[in-house]
Design an enzyme around this catalytic site. Structure first.
Site, short mmCIF file in Angstrom:
data_model
loop_
_atom_site.label_atom_id
_atom_site.label_comp_id
_atom_site.label_asym_id
_atom_site.label_seq_id
_atom_site.Cartn_x
_atom_site.Cartn_y
_atom_site.Cartn_z
N PHE A 79 11.56 -37.06 -28.29
CA PHE A 79 12.25 -37.63 -27.27
C PHE A 79 11.85 -36.21 -26.22
O PHE A 79 12.46 -35.49 -25.92
CB PHE A 79 13.32 -37.85 -27.16
CG PHE A 79 14.16 -39.46 -27.90
CD1 PHE A 79 13.32 -40.43 -26.96
CD2 PHE A 79 14.87 -38.70 -28.68
CE1 PHE A 79 13.29 -41.42 -27.99
CE2 PHE A 79 14.34 -40.03 -29.60
CZ PHE A 79 13.88 -41.42 -28.99
N SER A 115 11.86 -26.92 -27.67
CA SER A 115 12.83 -28.37 -29.17
C SER A 115 13.92 -27.96 -29.13
O SER A 115 14.04 -26.95 -29.54
CB SER A 115 11.60 -28.59 -29.78
OG SER A 115 10.53 -29.77 -29.23
N ILE A 126 15.88 -36.27 -34.92
CA ILE A 126 15.67 -36.59 -33.31
C ILE A 126 15.39 -35.29 -32.70
O ILE A 126 16.20 -34.37 -32.75
CB ILE A 126 16.51 -37.31 -32.60
CG1 ILE A 126 17.23 -38.73 -33.20
CG2 ILE A 126 16.52 -37.48 -30.88
CD1 ILE A 126 15.90 -39.78 -33.36
N GLU A 127 14.42 -35.10 -31.71
CA GLU A 127 13.74 -33.89 -31.23
C GLU A 127 14.35 -34.31 -29.92
O GLU A 127 12.90 -35.07 -29.40
CB GLU A 127 12.11 -33.60 -31.26
CG GLU A 127 11.16 -32.22 -30.95
CD GLU A 127 10.19 -32.04 -31.30
OE1 GLU A 127 9.68 -31.26 -31.18
OE2 GLU A 127 9.54 -32.88 -32.84
N LEU A 128 15.08 -33.03 -29.17
CA LEU A 128 14.65 -33.34 -27.55
C LEU A 128 13.51 -32.22 -26.58
O LEU A 128 14.42 -31.36 -27.35
CB LEU A 128 16.49 -33.70 -27.59
CG LEU A 128 16.93 -34.25 -28.06
CD1 LEU A 128 18.49 -34.29 -27.83
CD2 LEU A 128 16.53 -35.58 -27.39
#
Length: 137
Positions: A79, A115, A126-128
């Protein structure tokens, strides 16, 4: 034919309530509960023009048609956020979310990104990420 975008994705989840709450509280997504064609209530979370449907892992194919081998925790998504990696880390710490890896530089669809990786309640990775964070370095 040319594909233009993704309309929605479906996560198979063990606990719809826990997943919806996590995506609302940790990632700021909006919860939507709406009836399906059969009248059964379905839960999704939205962000921007995107939607994630939260499918109970024990739903039958008759109730909710899905992939051939549904399982919880098998997703790996990235994301994008306008937050800096340091701000992402600070927010995750406030939410008591364990950071798996990061901040690190990775390769995104448009080039290098910074990230931070976490896991949702089902173990999905979940990668931010932020492209802007590299421009500021």
């Amino acid at each position: 034919m040319i594909v233009d975008a993704i309309d929605h994705i479906v996560f198979n989840v063990r606990d719809v309530e826990a997943s919806a709450r996590w995506y609302e509280q940790v990632l700021g997504m909006a919860r939507i509960d709406a009836p399906s064609d059969s009248g059964a209530l379905r839960t999704s979370v939205t962000f921007g023009r995107n939607k994630i449907n939260l499918r109970p892992i024990d739903a039958s194919q008759d109730e909710w048609f899905t992939g051939a081998t549904p399982c919880a925790g098998g997703q790996d998504l990235c994301f994008l956020t306008s937050f800096t990696p340091d701000a992402v880390v600070a927010h995750l710490q406030v939410c008591d979310v364990e950071i798996e890896v990061g901040p690190v530089t990775k390769n995104g669809a448009r080039g290098p990104i910074r990230s931070v990786y976490v896991r949702d309640p089902d173990g999905n990775l979940i990668e931010l990420s932020s492209y802007a964070a590299l421009a500021c370095r």
